[in-house]
Design a protein around this motif. Structure first.
Motif, PDB file in Angstrom:
ATOM      1  N   GLY A 266       4.571  -7.021   1.092  1.00  0.00           N
ATOM      2  CA  GLY A 266       4.270  -7.235  -0.313  1.00  0.00           C
ATOM      3  C   GLY A 266       3.952  -5.944  -1.045  1.00  0.00           C
ATOM      4  N   HIS A 267       4.503  -4.816  -0.570  1.00  0.00           N
ATOM      5  CA  HIS A 267       4.303  -3.537  -1.242  1.00  0.00           C
ATOM      6  C   HIS A 267       5.193  -3.444  -2.474  1.00  0.00           C
ATOM      7  N   GLN A 268       4.632  -2.990  -3.591  1.00  0.00           N
ATOM      8  CA  GLN A 268       5.441  -2.805  -4.790  1.00  0.00           C
ATOM      9  C   GLN A 268       6.345  -1.579  -4.660  1.00  0.00           C
ATOM     10  N   LYS A 269       5.814  -0.520  -4.040  1.00  0.00           N
ATOM     11  CA  LYS A 269       6.557   0.733  -3.920  1.00  0.00           C
ATOM     12  C   LYS A 269       6.941   0.986  -2.467  1.00  0.00           C
ATOM     13  N   LEU A 270       8.140   1.497  -2.279  1.00  0.00           N
ATOM     14  CA  LEU A 270       8.608   1.795  -0.929  1.00  0.00           C
ATOM     15  C   LEU A 270       7.777   2.908  -0.297  1.00  0.00           C
ATOM     16  N   THR A 271       7.219   3.795  -1.135  1.00  0.00           N
ATOM     17  CA  THR A 271       6.411   4.897  -0.595  1.00  0.00           C
ATOM     18  C   THR A 271       5.190   4.379   0.157  1.00  0.00           C
ATOM     19  N   SER A 272       4.688   3.222  -0.233  1.00  0.00           N
ATOM     20  CA  SER A 272       3.541   2.640   0.470  1.00  0.00           C
ATOM     21  C   SER A 272       3.926   2.224   1.888  1.00  0.00           C
ATOM     22  N   THR A 273       5.178   1.853   2.059  1.00  0.00           N
ATOM     23  CA  THR A 273       5.654   1.415   3.373  1.00  0.00           C
ATOM     24  C   THR A 273       6.117   2.588   4.219  1.00  0.00           C
ATOM     25  N   GLN A 274       6.585   3.641   3.568  1.00  0.00           N
ATOM     26  CA  GLN A 274       7.151   4.778   4.291  1.00  0.00           C
ATOM     27  C   GLN A 274       6.140   5.482   5.183  1.00  0.00           C
ATOM     28  N   ILE A 275       4.857   5.311   4.896  1.00  0.00           N
ATOM     29  CA  ILE A 275       3.842   5.971   5.723  1.00  0.00           C
ATOM     30  C   ILE A 275       3.922   5.488   7.168  1.00  0.00           C
ATOM     31  N   TYR A 276       4.430   4.285   7.380  1.00  0.00           N
ATOM     32  CA  TYR A 276       4.541   3.767   8.748  1.00  0.00           C
ATOM     33  C   TYR A 276       5.644   4.468   9.529  1.00  0.00           C
ATOM     34  N   THR A 277       6.623   5.003   8.817  1.00  0.00           N
ATOM     35  CA  THR A 277       7.653   5.772   9.528  1.00  0.00           C
ATOM     36  C   THR A 277       7.055   7.073  10.045  1.00  0.00           C
ATOM     37  N   HIS A 278       6.132   7.655   9.283  1.00  0.00           N
ATOM     38  CA  HIS A 278       5.427   8.853   9.755  1.00  0.00           C
ATOM     39  C   HIS A 278       4.556   8.510  10.957  1.00  0.00           C
ATOM     40  N   LEU A 279       3.979   7.315  10.906  1.00  0.00           N
ATOM     41  CA  LEU A 279       3.116   6.878  11.999  1.00  0.00           C
ATOM     42  C   LEU A 279       3.896   6.735  13.289  1.00  0.00           C
ATOM     43  N   THR A 280       5.065   6.090  13.229  1.00  0.00           N
ATOM     44  CA  THR A 280       5.869   5.909  14.436  1.00  0.00           C
ATOM     45  C   THR A 280       6.382   7.255  14.944  1.00  0.00           C
ATOM     46  N   ARG A 281       6.674   8.160  14.018  1.00  0.00           N
ATOM     47  CA  ARG A 281       7.129   9.498  14.413  1.00  0.00           C
ATOM     48  C   ARG A 281       6.018  10.249  15.147  1.00  0.00           C
ATOM     49  N   GLU A 282       4.797  10.172  14.625  1.00  0.00           N
ATOM     50  CA  GLU A 282       3.666  10.846  15.267  1.00  0.00           C
ATOM     51  C   GLU A 282       3.398  10.235  16.639  1.00  0.00           C
TER      52      GLU A 282
END
Length: 304
Positions: A266-282
């Motif tokens: 239910g995120h309005q902006k994709l940037t709010s969700t993109q942080i999880y891609t950084h998380l999986t990368r880390e």
């Protein structure tokens, strides 16, 4: 216009914009703190302060005091955002001609990666409830929906029986800004809900009840989660939002695309969700660093 009057007018505007009650109260608290400071700086009583008396120097003095008090950049940015929203509103309404915040930059805030649980940790919590008892069956529903559907705790406690389509495996959720979305529920969650409602034997519309038979609160859910964490001897603090973070992280680990995860959360902006891609990368870097014999020589190409 008096400062107190501007606060009331701004709160009405926020409600009309479907801002959550939590957001409205937080803004009122931050703005009230600022106006009390401004009145003190001008040597007058807060109830006599007018918004047209506020200038850029008072705002900078306020931020300087917050810095001296050791307030974090994130908290300062939040207070400044409240001021920015208020004065922008007052200028748009023609109440002020000059915006005293316009020339003040927000402090840079480094974005922290969200904390999440590993799959075995989640599994432990999912098996921690005694489903032979009514409250245990309820606790199982809480866990299945927080992790299985990625709900916010506020969304969870506001659910009614009619919110769930058990046959269709769907749940209707009222999210931030009173925006509704439909998300799937797992077969585990569906069976847990059926079992819990069969044990209830009441007509209360609320899905989750406390031991007194009234709707569960956010705070109660946090206490229940604390109890389950203790039961499985999990040596870390866990809050309901970590289960939402875990939901998103595990979806991306499993190959889900970012847009789908955005819609589910239910995120309005994709940037709010993109942080999880950084998380999986880390996390991948962490696993690599612990597992590969030559990992200590690894250089992240993005850091060159």
């Amino acid at each position: 216009m008096l400062a107190d009057e501007s606060l009331s007018l701004f709160a009405g505007y926020q409600h009309a914009q479907n801002r959550s009650e939590h957001t409205v109260i937080a803004y009122q608290n931050d703005l009230g703190q600022f106006f009390r400071f401004a009145a003190q700086e001008l040597g007058q009583e807060p109830e006599n302060l007018r918004v047209d008396q506020i200038d850029v120097y008072i705002v900078r003095s306020f931020l300087g005091i917050l810095t001296d008090q050791g307030l974090s950049r994130k908290s300062m940015a939040r207070k400044l955002a409240a001021l920015r929203s208020l004065f922008k509103f007052l200028c748009r309404e023609g109440i002020l001609q000059m915006n005293p915040i316009q020339r003040i930059a927000s402090p840079k805030v480094g974005r922290k990666l969200p904390h999440f649980l590993y799959l075995d940790q989640v599994e432990g919590l999912l098996h921690a409830s005694d489903c032979t008892r009514l409250l245990g069956a309820r606790d199982q529903v809480i866990m299945e929906l927080l992790y299985g559907s990625g709900l916010r705790v506020s969304e969870l406690v506001s659910l009614n029986r009619e919110s769930l389509d058990l046959d269709g495996g769907l749940i209707r959720v009222l999210g931030k800004g009173n925006k509704e979305r439909v998300v799937p529920i797992t077969n585990f969650a569906r069976e847990a809900v059926k079992h819990y409602l069969e044990m209830r034997r009441d007509n209360n519309e609320a899905l989750l009840l406390n031991y007194q038979g009234t709707r569960l609160t956010d705070r109660s859910v946090r206490r229940i989660l604390d109890k389950l964490v203790t039961r499985v001897s999990l040596e870390r603090h866990v809050n309901p939002h970590m289960l939402r973070h875990s939901f998103a992280t595990h979806l991306l680990d499993g190959g889900a695309d970012l847009r789908s995860v955005q819609e589910l959360l239910g995120h309005q902006k994709l940037t709010s969700t993109q942080i999880y891609t950084h998380l999986t990368r880390e996390r991948l870097k962490e696993v690599y660093g612990k597992s590969h014999p030559r990992a200590k020589t690894m250089i992240d190409p993005l850091e060159k």
